[in-house]
Design an enzyme around this catalytic site. Structure first.
Site, PDB file in Angstrom:
ATOM      1  CB  THR A  49      50.909  24.055  58.248  1.00 47.34           C
ATOM      2  OG1 THR A  49      49.490  24.900  58.924  1.00 47.34           O
ATOM      3  CG2 THR A  49      50.572  22.832  57.529  1.00 47.34           C
ATOM      4  CG  ASP A  50      49.828  27.895  62.075  1.00 44.22           C
ATOM      5  OD1 ASP A  50      49.237  27.908  61.160  1.00 44.22           O
ATOM      6  OD2 ASP A  50      49.030  27.955  63.227  1.00 44.22           O
ATOM      7  CB  SER A  99      52.066  24.509  64.313  1.00 44.88           C
ATOM      8  OG  SER A  99      53.122  24.992  63.618  1.00 44.88           O
ATOM      9  CB  THR A 105      46.563  20.334  61.499  1.00 47.95           C
ATOM     10  OG1 THR A 105      46.358  21.702  61.957  1.00 47.95           O
ATOM     11  CG2 THR A 105      45.304  20.067  60.673  1.00 47.95           C
TER      12      THR A 105
END
Length: 325
Positions: free
Chosen positions: A89-90, A56, A12
């Site tokens: 971030t995932d 991600s 992101t």
């Protein structure tokens, strides 16, 4: 002048807006475009390297090994004080722990990302990058393994976990808390990990899967996983690490076929421990050859088992010992 290398991988934090759909194209922005050096401490010399650009969910072990090698390449230069990695971030919590287990250098490796794209109002992209660079240049972050910087807090890779799908305060360490924070260009560390371990990868990355235990589970998913040729299996149990009797029997059959089976708990805090004597309890699972996963969550246990096997460990007793820390 302090020298920090920023390795960008997508996510992101490197998104651009698709004007046709109005949605985000994750990881499309290059690192050179993402890093605004005018917002960085002028006393830090920042070098940017776009290693790859992926969302991600597309991160894999091939990319992680490439990233590990890139880190070691930069750390061969004594003038590099630290490294920052931008990441989606995932899967950041998994990638950070993998790197934590395979990097044996006291210099800081700081991973960060964002919940809001660079073009969104109130984006956290640039503040997270700025603070991560500050942490990477700080001697107080040396010898602490890979750290995750998010929303001004610094977290230990072993315990960090994404807890919110969209809020900027998305990462935490349940039960252990943060190690420190960055405030107005200064790093303040308040805790340090007691122990750090690292391993050298000498074998191919093995296939290890996760199966979540639940009420009424019959173990057939474990049977199916075994037919896929997996090398290891992590079962996320309930409570102290319990599963149904049928799941326990399926786990025993997997062990008999030479598969390393780890039992963890779905609870956010606490460790797997033998307390009860019923079928499917931890005592029963240990008698069936299952390795207890201590206080690891299922994703971190999977990463650790993968690294241990890739490091050439074959003794179940040695692997069990490694999971006690």
């Amino acid at each position: 002048m302090k020298r920090v290398v920023v390795l960008t991988t997508g996510g992101t934090i490197a998104s651009i807006k698709n004007n046709t759909t109005g949605l985000f194209t994750s990881g499309a922005m290059t690192g050179e475009k993402l890093i605004d050096k005018e917002k960085i401490d002028p006393g830090i010399c920042v070098e940017v390297d776009s290693v790859f650009q992926v969302p991600s969910n597309s991160m894999d072990f091939e990319n992680l090994v490439l990233l590990k090698n890139k880190i070691l390449e930069y750390f061969s230069d004594d003038t590099v004080m630290g490294i920052v990695i931008t990441h989606g971030t995932d899967t950041l919590e998994e990638s950070s722990y993998f790197l934590d287990l395979v990097i044996n250098d006291p210099r800081p490796v700081i991973m960060t990302g964002s919940q809001r794209a660079p073009f969104e109002e109130g984006t956290d992209s640039y503040t997270n990058i700025r603070d991560a660079i500050t942490a990477a240049s700080s001697p107080d972050c040396r010898g602490m393994g890979v750290l995750v910087l998010f929303n001004e807090y610094l977290f230990c890779a072993k315990y960090v976990k994404k807890m919110h799908s969209f809020n900027v305060q998305t990462f935490t360490c349940f039960g252990t808390g943060y190690l420190g924070y960055v405030d107005k260009g200064e790093v303040f560390m308040i805790n340090r990990p007691v122990r750090h371990e690292s391993y050298e990868i000498i074998e191919d990355i093995p296939r290890v899967e996760i199966i979540k235990a639940s009420l009424g589970g019959d173990g057939q998913l474990i049977d199916c996983a075994v037919t896929l040729g997996i090398k290891g299996l992590v079962i996320e149990g309930v409570g102290r690490g319990h599963v149904t009797p049928m799941v326990a029997m399926a786990a025993a059959k997997a062990v008999e076929k030479g598969i390393y089976v780890i039992i963890t708990t779905a609870c956010e805090e606490g460790r797997v421990h033998p307390v009860y004597d019923f079928a499917g309890g931890v005592v029963d699972l240990k008698l069936k050859g299952v390795i207890t996963g201590h206080d690891y969550d299922s994703k971190k246990a999977r990463i650790k088992l993968i690294v241990l096997l890739a490091a050439g460990m074959t003794s179940k007793e040695t692997i069990q010992q490694a999971f006690l820390f």
